[in-house]
Enzyme design. Structure first.
Site, mmCIF file in Angstrom:
data_model
loop_
_atom_site.group_PDB
_atom_site.id
_atom_site.type_symbol
_atom_site.label_atom_id
_atom_site.label_comp_id
_atom_site.label_asym_id
_atom_site.label_seq_id
_atom_site.Cartn_x
_atom_site.Cartn_y
_atom_site.Cartn_z
ATOM 1 N N LYS A 24 0.839 -1.203 0.000
ATOM 2 C CA LYS A 24 0.000 0.000 0.000
ATOM 3 C C LYS A 24 0.872 1.250 0.000
ATOM 4 O O LYS A 24 1.835 1.361 0.753
ATOM 5 C CB LYS A 24 -0.917 -0.029 1.214
ATOM 6 C CG LYS A 24 -1.889 1.150 1.325
ATOM 7 C CD LYS A 24 -1.382 2.232 2.246
ATOM 8 C CE LYS A 24 -1.212 1.763 3.668
ATOM 9 N NZ LYS A 24 -0.597 2.807 4.539
ATOM 10 N N ASP A 72 -4.501 -0.221 8.971
ATOM 11 C CA ASP A 72 -4.185 -0.433 7.562
ATOM 12 C C ASP A 72 -4.786 -1.716 6.999
ATOM 13 O O ASP A 72 -4.775 -1.930 5.781
ATOM 14 C CB ASP A 72 -2.663 -0.485 7.356
ATOM 15 C CG ASP A 72 -2.029 0.894 7.288
ATOM 16 O OD1 ASP A 72 -2.763 1.863 6.999
ATOM 17 O OD2 ASP A 72 -0.811 0.997 7.525
#
Length: 309
Positions: free
Chosen positions: A19, A144
Site C-alpha cells: 500500500k 491499515d
C-alpha cells in the site's frame, strides 16, 4: 453440535499488494483510542507478497505460519485465529504460507496486507464471514488492514479504517527505494507531533474535499493526481529520525521523480513517474549510483486461486 467445515483441499492463495499513501495528513488524537485522525489516499501496488492458506502438516496441533524471517506469531496468524473465533470455523489446523516481497517494516503495510489476505482466504475456504464481519475483524487488527480487503484506490478517514473506494487506479508508475533502517510507527508519530502540531479537524475536512474532487477526476477522466496533493505529514519526522530517508528523497528527485515522498511512516521512499518506461530508466540511474530501487505500478484487485496439488 459443531458444524462440518467445507473441505480445504490443497488450500488457496492470493497476492497481498503493498500500500502506498499518495496523500497522508495527520489530524488530532482521538481520545477514545489514542490514534490520530487521518485523511489519506491509499493505492495498492504490483509489489506484493504471495499468501496461501494450506493444510498444516499431519499431526500439527494448531494453526501456524511459514514465512522465513518473520516471527511466527505475526498479524497474519492473528487474523486466522480471529476469523475462527468469530465464525466458529473448525477446519483442521492450517498453515499461513507467506512469500515476502514487500520490505518488512517499510511503511507499505506489508504485515497488514498479509493479514487482510488471510481474512479473504479464510472467508473463501470456509464459506463464512460476510463483508461487514471481515471489515470488523480487519479494523480490530490494525488501521491499515481494512484497505487490504479490497486492494485498489481508496480515500481513508478515521485512523485509516473508514474507506471510500474508487474504481480505477492512480496513473503512472513509482520507483520504490527501501532503506535499511528501523523506524517504528509510534516513534514517527511522536516525532511528527514534536515537529509541528497536528492539523485541525477543519483542516483535515478541507483537504478531504480537495482530495475527493481529485480522485473523482481520476476515475471519471483519467486525470493525473495533482502533485500538490502528494503530501505526507510524517515525512519530515521520518527524515529527522533517519537522515538516509532524506538522501533517498533527494536521489529520487534528481532522477526525475515528481513528486517524491515517504511511504507511510517510512523509511521507504517512492517517486512518481509518468509511465513504467520512465520509472525503469530512473531505477537504472539510481542503481548506477548505488541506490537499490524497484519499479511498481498502481493496481486493483487480488484474485484467489486454488493451490496446485
Amino acid at each position: 453440535m459443531s458444524s462440518v467445515p467445507p473441505p480445504v483441499g490443497t488450500g488457496a492463495r492470493t497476492i497481498a499488494p503493498a500500500k502506498l499513501n499518495a496523500t497522508l495528513l495527520v489530524g488530532p488524537v482521538r481520545p477514545h483510542d489514542g490514534r490520530h485522525d487521518l485523511t489519506s489516499v491509499m493505492q495498492s501496488l504490483t509489489l506484493a507478497d504471495d499468501v496461501a492458506l494450506v493444510p498444516a502438516p499431519v499431526g500439527a496441533p494448531a494453526d501456524d505460519v511459514d514465512c522465513p524471517g518473520v516471527d511466527g506469531d505475526n498479524l497474519a496468524l492473528r487474523a486466522l485465529r480471529d476469523f475462527r473465533a468469530a465464525t466458529g470455523w473448525d477446519a483442521p489446523p492450517l498453515t499461513v504460507r507467506i512469500v515476502k516481497r514487500i520490505p518488512v517494516a517499510a511503511g507499505m503495510a506489508g504485515g497488514s496486507t498479509d493479514a487482510a489476505a488471510v481474512l479473504r482466504l479464510a472467508a473463501h475456504l470456509s464459506g463464512r464471514g460476510d463483508a461487514a464481519l471481515l471489515q470488523e475483524l480487519a479494523a480490530g487488527l490494525g488501521a491499515d488492514v481494512p484497505h487490504g480487503l479490497e486492494p485498489g484506490l481508496a480515500l481513508a478517514a478515521g485512523a485509516g479504517e473508514r474507506l471510500e473506494r474508487f474504481d480505477g487506479d492512480l496513473p503512472g508508475a513509482v520507483v520504490v527505494v527501501p532503506a535499511d533502517v528501523g523506524l517504528s510507527t509510534p516513534s514517527v508519530f511522536r516525532e511528527a507531533d514534536a515537529l509541528r502540531p497536528p492539523r485541525t479537524a477543519d483542516d483535515l475536512e478541507a483537504w478531504r474535499v480537495r482530495v475527493l474532487d481529485a480522485l473523482r477526476a481520476v476515475g471519471a477522466h483519467g486525470a493525473t493526481y495533482p502533485a500538490e496533493l502528494a503530501v505526507n505529514d510524517l515525512g519530515a519526522a521520518a527524515v529527522s529520525l533517519a537522515p538516509v530517508v532524506g538522501a533517498h528523497l533527494e536521489a529520487l528527485r534528481h532522477a526525475g521523480a515528481a513528486p517524491a515522498l515517504v511511504c507511510g511512516s517510512g523509511p521507504t521512499t517512492v517517486g512518481w513517474f509518468p509511465d513504467a518506461e520512465a520509472a525503469e530508466a530512473a531505477a537504472a540511474r539510481l542503481a548506477a549510483d548505488g541506490v537499490d530501487a524497484l519499479v511498481a505500478l498502481p493496481t486493483s484487485g487480488a484474485p484467489i486461486e486454488a493451490v496446485p496439488a
